[in-house]
Design a protein around this motif. Structure first.
Motif, short mmCIF file in Angstrom:
data_model
loop_
_atom_site.label_atom_id
_atom_site.label_comp_id
_atom_site.label_asym_id
_atom_site.label_seq_id
_atom_site.Cartn_x
_atom_site.Cartn_y
_atom_site.Cartn_z
N VAL A 32 0.67 -1.10 -0.10
CA VAL A 32 -0.13 0.12 -0.25
C VAL A 32 1.10 1.07 0.32
O VAL A 32 1.79 1.18 0.98
CB VAL A 32 -1.20 0.13 1.33
CG1 VAL A 32 -1.74 1.49 1.61
CG2 VAL A 32 -1.92 -1.36 1.55
N ARG A 33 0.80 2.03 -1.45
CA ARG A 33 1.62 3.05 -1.43
C ARG A 33 1.29 4.17 -0.82
O ARG A 33 0.13 4.79 -0.75
CB ARG A 33 1.80 3.59 -2.78
CG ARG A 33 3.49 2.13 -3.32
CD ARG A 33 3.52 2.33 -4.80
NE ARG A 33 4.57 1.45 -5.23
CZ ARG A 33 3.44 0.57 -5.72
NH1 ARG A 33 2.78 0.09 -6.26
NH2 ARG A 33 4.96 -0.49 -5.96
N ALA A 34 2.07 5.14 -0.49
CA ALA A 34 1.09 6.67 0.28
C ALA A 34 0.88 6.99 -0.40
O ALA A 34 1.23 7.00 -2.03
CB ALA A 34 2.73 7.38 0.81
N THR A 49 9.37 9.78 5.11
CA THR A 49 8.39 9.36 5.66
C THR A 49 6.77 9.09 5.14
O THR A 49 6.54 8.35 5.06
CB THR A 49 8.03 10.26 7.41
OG1 THR A 49 9.58 9.54 7.54
CG2 THR A 49 7.63 8.82 8.18
N GLU A 54 7.23 6.39 2.07
CA GLU A 54 7.18 4.65 2.45
C GLU A 54 6.09 4.34 2.31
O GLU A 54 5.12 5.14 2.59
CB GLU A 54 7.63 4.93 3.37
CG GLU A 54 8.52 5.49 4.38
CD GLU A 54 9.42 5.32 5.73
OE1 GLU A 54 8.30 4.86 6.36
OE2 GLU A 54 10.10 5.78 5.76
N TRP A 55 5.80 3.03 2.16
CA TRP A 55 4.28 2.53 1.81
C TRP A 55 4.11 2.61 3.48
O TRP A 55 5.02 2.53 4.73
CB TRP A 55 5.07 0.91 1.80
CG TRP A 55 6.35 0.63 0.60
CD1 TRP A 55 5.61 1.32 -0.45
CD2 TRP A 55 6.62 -0.54 0.13
NE1 TRP A 55 6.30 0.87 -1.62
CE2 TRP A 55 6.97 -0.34 -1.13
CE3 TRP A 55 7.22 -1.45 1.15
CZ2 TRP A 55 7.89 -1.35 -1.88
CZ3 TRP A 55 8.13 -2.48 0.47
CH2 TRP A 55 8.00 -2.55 -0.74
N ARG A 56 2.56 2.30 3.67
CA ARG A 56 1.78 2.27 5.04
C ARG A 56 2.46 1.46 5.96
O ARG A 56 2.62 0.02 5.75
CB ARG A 56 0.21 2.19 4.85
CG ARG A 56 0.07 2.79 5.55
CD ARG A 56 -1.79 2.76 5.35
NE ARG A 56 -2.50 1.10 5.66
CZ ARG A 56 -2.85 0.75 5.02
NH1 ARG A 56 -4.32 1.54 3.84
NH2 ARG A 56 -3.72 -0.83 5.23
N ASP A 57 2.58 0.93 7.07
CA ASP A 57 2.57 0.47 7.82
C ASP A 57 4.41 -0.15 7.60
O ASP A 57 4.64 -1.44 8.64
CB ASP A 57 1.91 -0.65 8.01
CG ASP A 57 0.67 0.36 8.83
OD1 ASP A 57 0.38 1.36 9.48
OD2 ASP A 57 -0.50 -0.22 8.31
N ALA A 108 5.10 -4.49 5.33
CA ALA A 108 4.62 -3.30 5.16
C ALA A 108 2.92 -3.93 4.72
O ALA A 108 2.50 -4.75 4.67
CB ALA A 108 5.16 -2.48 4.11
N ALA A 109 2.27 -2.71 4.97
CA ALA A 109 0.33 -3.05 4.04
C ALA A 109 0.58 -3.61 3.00
O ALA A 109 1.50 -2.95 2.42
CB ALA A 109 -0.36 -1.73 4.93
#
Length: 951
Positions: A635-637, A650, A653-656, A664-665
């Motif tokens: 899941v991309r920003a 930050t 970044e990829w979520r989580d 990551a998520a």
């Protein structure tokens, strides 16, 4: 005429050369092959319930047997003989190219194996019991291992034992590839060096990294994860049991002698035991080869800069996007209903980190190189002098057989787009049951990277193909009442970050700095190294040498390039979501083999959701068909453009994102393209679904997926589809030139827009027209003729295509932009092309090329409607007459080329030999070589299935 398979070496009289070699080695003729235990009086173990009713078939050339002793290899090189079952599927596989037009259901077994469960009593060739709780039965026709266990551990032990019987050398080879140790294991040939380096760039794992993958599965995989690792350990134990027995019995693969690991006379040396982390290394190789997606953002950025330099910021970006073809409205789709948005261009991209022009340099990989640079001939001379006292002169035919490497140099660096699938719902078949013809295109090797097996035991019931070394489960095949297969999807799961460099003392960093900023801190990069050394052997006469490979790792992935962005030094890093997680997919494969888990289309989709490789999965039973796209999609920003480098901050970044274990998520299963009971499915690595952005360039109006879609759609409209009819559709597409079927009509329209005055060009155009009217095929006039119908037209097209593309686009794009776009997407991928992703003699063709660009541009020039056109016309500046002149000029140059110029020849073919230039060659990975077969663009392993009933 059906090809005859040579009888195995142990069943025929050996020549004096081979006998002399065996005697000199002190081994007699026993080394010719391990003699299996004779078929026993008791019947074979009872097969699991089989609901296919004899209507399931498969094929995997060249043959099930993939190990060869030293005497086997020598006999192959001197006499042309083969061990039993090492080549007996090659002829039937090759014959389909000429035999498909008259194919009927009752003739399918002429070209495919019966893939029913079990072995009839009168077809048992051998029965082996490596331990009390498992039996390995091999059939007479193919020698495929049918593994029946009374315990789960015994079943998996038997799977490992049988895998070692059939692929021990190959498995050993690939575990060393996965560990970045190919040259020290198999020699310093240039191809081995290149392959080793390419893979180390992608996965420079340490032993701790492998152990961490095991620990992750234990911590997060639940009971299935624990069971999977227990299965894998039992599999490893089976491999080691056979390896020890073969070593002690002196019937181990002869490649261990050729590469200096075992002394042929004294038997000194060892086959290093396998361990669980070796399977992780093997899984990382499989993931890099077939389950990856995305990347190339730096190269994309360079072509975008070239477009902006040529046309200005706004128009240049528009031009670049039109060549990118992320979501081309004319692209053929696998799932035709619904939309699955993923990785498309944001309206206002944020965090894009384009390099300053001229600032990009590739990261150095190889250091401290010593030796290994002499010519092949000189190396051979020295090796011969060194080894004459160590091996008898009768082994001369084996000297230097690995001088070109054991694997293709560009196995990992070239783009991957492989495998195809044709699945038709029962609503449109003659029987009312679904029909499927599908399989993976994994290249052509001897032995194959895949191996056939049947596994029957507690919680496991399947037959099919597995990648050698990770065959604790069947990865592509059939269960009791269902079958499944996969194609490479390659959606974008890889991103490139521009990581700002820094100095610990606060001074201005250089572009070569080894510290970087992460969340405000200046951190050291982790240096990953591998030191390899090699020396000449009997099989590899490359001079002794050594080097050190070095890759820097950051929290944002591996460093691939250095540059400046707005004057600030950065390292470009590649971050793949499956990095450090290649082994996680073991749980999904376990589910696919579990008859208690997969009971219908929905449970099949659930199983494939546990596979993080980027694959398209297809399913058929007696009632349903299904499709699901797997992959660990991050899941991309918001507003990040995954096609270009992004700033390592930050916010982008990829979520989580957690760099500790690279987690990551991930996008939820509902957002992945999927379908149940669509009227039909086709896949040849084409676009998956509306909104699901293609990861690479050129996925537009013309794709080799169209070759399948056009044929299957016609069958479905007519109805009454049979297994033979669907196989014929696949086979016809497999011998068709994509350019000739889907682009040549537009080319001919342009050329015929005015009369052609030049008699030579008029004749050439007539030949091209006749070829197109006949189906634009590259097929022999008759089986074994080695001559194509319409051979002149095929030669003209092969010569013309790269010339016409340059004539059409070169003047408008200019040299810099044209070259930059060619770096994103190769222009040509004809079967005989020695360049491009497939290389020579590789079968798979027409996946990557400028087919869509030429098609859209010519239709624009002709004034036809084009959905999703290129940003501007190119051929002749958009003027039809000028375009025609440019094409005719390039055609005249092409017609003047001799066959020897078009097909220059290589180590396998004489210059000018058109059929041979296209021909498929099983690339020797071990010591055996095989006959060429006619080109056909189809899966390496393939199933034809139609289930009659369901549990």
């Amino acid at each position: 005429m059906r090809r005859r398979t040579p009888r195995p070496i142990r069943h025929r009289k050996l020549t004096s050369t081979v006998l002399a070699a065996a005697a000199a080695l002190g081994l007699g003729v026993a080394l010719a092959a391990p003699v299996p235990q004779p078929a026993r009086a008791e019947p074979a173990a009872a097969a699991a319930t089989d609901y296919c009713g004899g209507q399931c078939s498969d094929i995997l050339p060249p043959g099930a047997t993939g190990n060869a002793t030293l005497a086997d290899i020598l006999a192959n090189r001197v006499l042309g003989t083969h061990p039993e079952h090492s080549t007996d599927q090659l002829g039937r596989y090759g014959d389909l190219a000429s035999g498909y037009p008259t194919l009927t259901d009752d003739k399918l077994t002429d070209f495919f194996n019966d893939s029913s469960f079990g072995v009839p009593a009168d077809q048992v060739a051998s029965v082996t019991k490596p331990r009390d709780d498992v039996t390995i039965t091999r059939d007479k026709k193919t020698g495929v291992p049918h593994i029946q266990g009374t315990t789960r551990e015994g079943t998996e032990f038997g799977a490992g034992y049988a895998a070692a019987q059939d692929r021990l050398w190959l498995m050993d080879l690939f575990r060393h590839v996965g560990r970045g140790e190919l040259t020290s294991f198999a020699g310093g040939a240039a191809a081995n060096q290149g392959l080793e380096q390419d893979f180390f760039r992608q996965a420079p794992y340490t032993e701790e990294d492998y152990q961490a993958q095991v620990a992750f599965i234990l911590a997060h995989g639940g009971e299935r994860g624990r069971q999977a690792l227990a299965d894998a350990q039992a599999y490893v134990d089976g491999i080691n049991a056979y390896a020890k027995k073969a070593k002690d019995g002196r019937y181990f693969p002869g490649e261990y002698v050729l590469t200096g690991h075992i002394d042929a006379i004294t038997n000194a040396g060892e086959i290093q035991p396998f361990k669980l982390t070796d399977l992780i290394a093997l899984a990382s190789v499989v993931g890099a080869l077939f389950g990856n997606g995305g990347g190339g953002e730096v190269e994309g950025a360079l072509s975008l800069l070239a477009a902006q330099q040529k046309y200005g910021l706004a128009e240049g970006t528009e031009v670049w996007e039109s060549f990118r073809e992320r979501n081309d409205p004319e692209a053929v789709l696998t799932v035709r209903d619904g939309s699955f948005p993923y990785a498309d261009k944001p309206a206002t991209p944020k965090g894009v980190a384009l390099p300053d022009p001229g600032s990009v340099t590739a990261e150095q990989l190889v250091y401290d190189r010593e030796g290994g640079a002499t010519t092949k001939a000189g190396a051979k001379d020295r090796t011969k002098a060194r080894t004459e006292a160590e091996a008898p002169a009768s082994l001369e035919p084996l000297r230097g057989i690995y001088d070109d490497g054991v694997l293709p140099r560009d196995l990992f660096s070239r783009k991957k787009g492989m495998s195809n699938a044709l699945v038709v719902s029962g609503k449109y078949t003659a029987s009312g049951h679904p029909v499927a013809v599908f399989g993976p295109q994994t290249g052509y090797f001897a032995p194959q990277l895949l191996m056939l097996q049947e596994l029957q035991g507690p919680g496991i019931s399947a037959r099919g193909a597995s990648f050698a070394g990770v065959g604790m489960y069947v990865q592509l095949g059939r269960g009791q009442d269902y079958a499944w297969s996969a194609t490479t999807a390659a959606q974008d799961i890889t991103d490139t970050y521009a990581v700002e460099l820094c100095s610990p003392d606060g001074s201005a960093p250089s572009k070569d700095a080894t510290y970087y900023r992460y969340h405000g801190a200046c951190l050291p990069m982790e240096k990953l190294e591998r030191r390899n050394a090699w020396k000449p052997t009997l099989a590899d006469s490359t001079a002794a040498g050594s080097y050190r490979m070095q890759v820097y790792r950051t929290n944002y992935g591996l460093v691939t390039h250095r540059a400046t962005v707005d004057g600030t030094p950065v390292a470009y890093t590649v971050l793949r979501s499956t990095y450090r997680h290649e082994a996680d997919s073991i749980i999904g494969f376990q589910m696919l083999n579990d008859p208690g888990y997969v009971t219908d289309a929905a449970s099949f989709q659930s199983a494939t959701q546990h596979i993080n490789y980027t694959f398209n999965w297809f399913y058929a039973d007696s009632r349903q068909t299904a499709y699901y796209n797997s992959g660990l999609n991050p899941v991309r920003a918001a507003d990040v453009d995954s096609s270009l480098p992004v700033r390592a901050q930050t916010a982008y970044e990829w979520r989580d994102f957690d760099p500790t274990a690279n987690t990551a998520a991930a996008t939820p299963p509902a957002e992945h393209p999927q379908s149940i009971d669509q009227d039909y499915y086709i896949s040849w690595n084409n676009k998956l679904a509306k909104g699901y952005s293609a990861a690479g360039f050129g996925n537009g109006s013309v794709h080799r997926g169209n070759l399948l879609d056009d044929r299957v759609r016609a069958l479905v409209r007519k109805g009454g589809v049979t297994r033979a009819a669907l196989t014929r559709a696949m086979a016809e597409a497999a011998v068709t030139d994509l350019r000739g079927e889907d682009v040549l009509p537009e080319l001919l329209k342009v050329l015929r827009s005015q009369p052609i005055d030049d008699p030579g060009l008029a004749t050439a155009v007539q030949r091209l027209e006749s070829w197109a009217a006949a189906g634009a095929q590259r097929r022999e006039t008759s089986a074994g003729s080695h001559t194509y119908g319409h051979a002149d037209a095929v030669r003209i097209m092969d010569a013309w295509w790269p010339l016409l593309v340059e004539a059409e686009f070169g003047p408008g794009l200019g040299d810099d932009l044209y070259d930059a776009l060619r770096a994103n997407l190769t222009v040509d991928e004809a079967p005989s092309a020695g360049h491009g992703p497939t290389g020579s003699h590789a079968g798979s063709s027409f996946q990557y090329g400028w087919w869509s660009y030429v098609d859209k541009d010519l239709r624009t020039v002709l004034g036809e409607d084009v959905a999703g056109p290129l940003a501007r016309p190119y051929c002749g500046g958009g003027e039809l007459s000028a375009c025609r002149d440019a094409l005719l000029t390039s055609l005249k140059t092409a017609v003047a080329k001799t066959p020897a110029q078009v097909y220059p020849g290589d180590d396998n073919c004489s210059a000018g030999d058109q059929w041979c230039a296209d021909a498929i060659i099983q690339r020797p990975v071990g010591g055996l070589t095989h006959n060429k077969i006619s080109w056909q663009n189809r899966p390496t392993y393939q199933q034809v299935v139609e289930f009659r009933a369901h549990r």
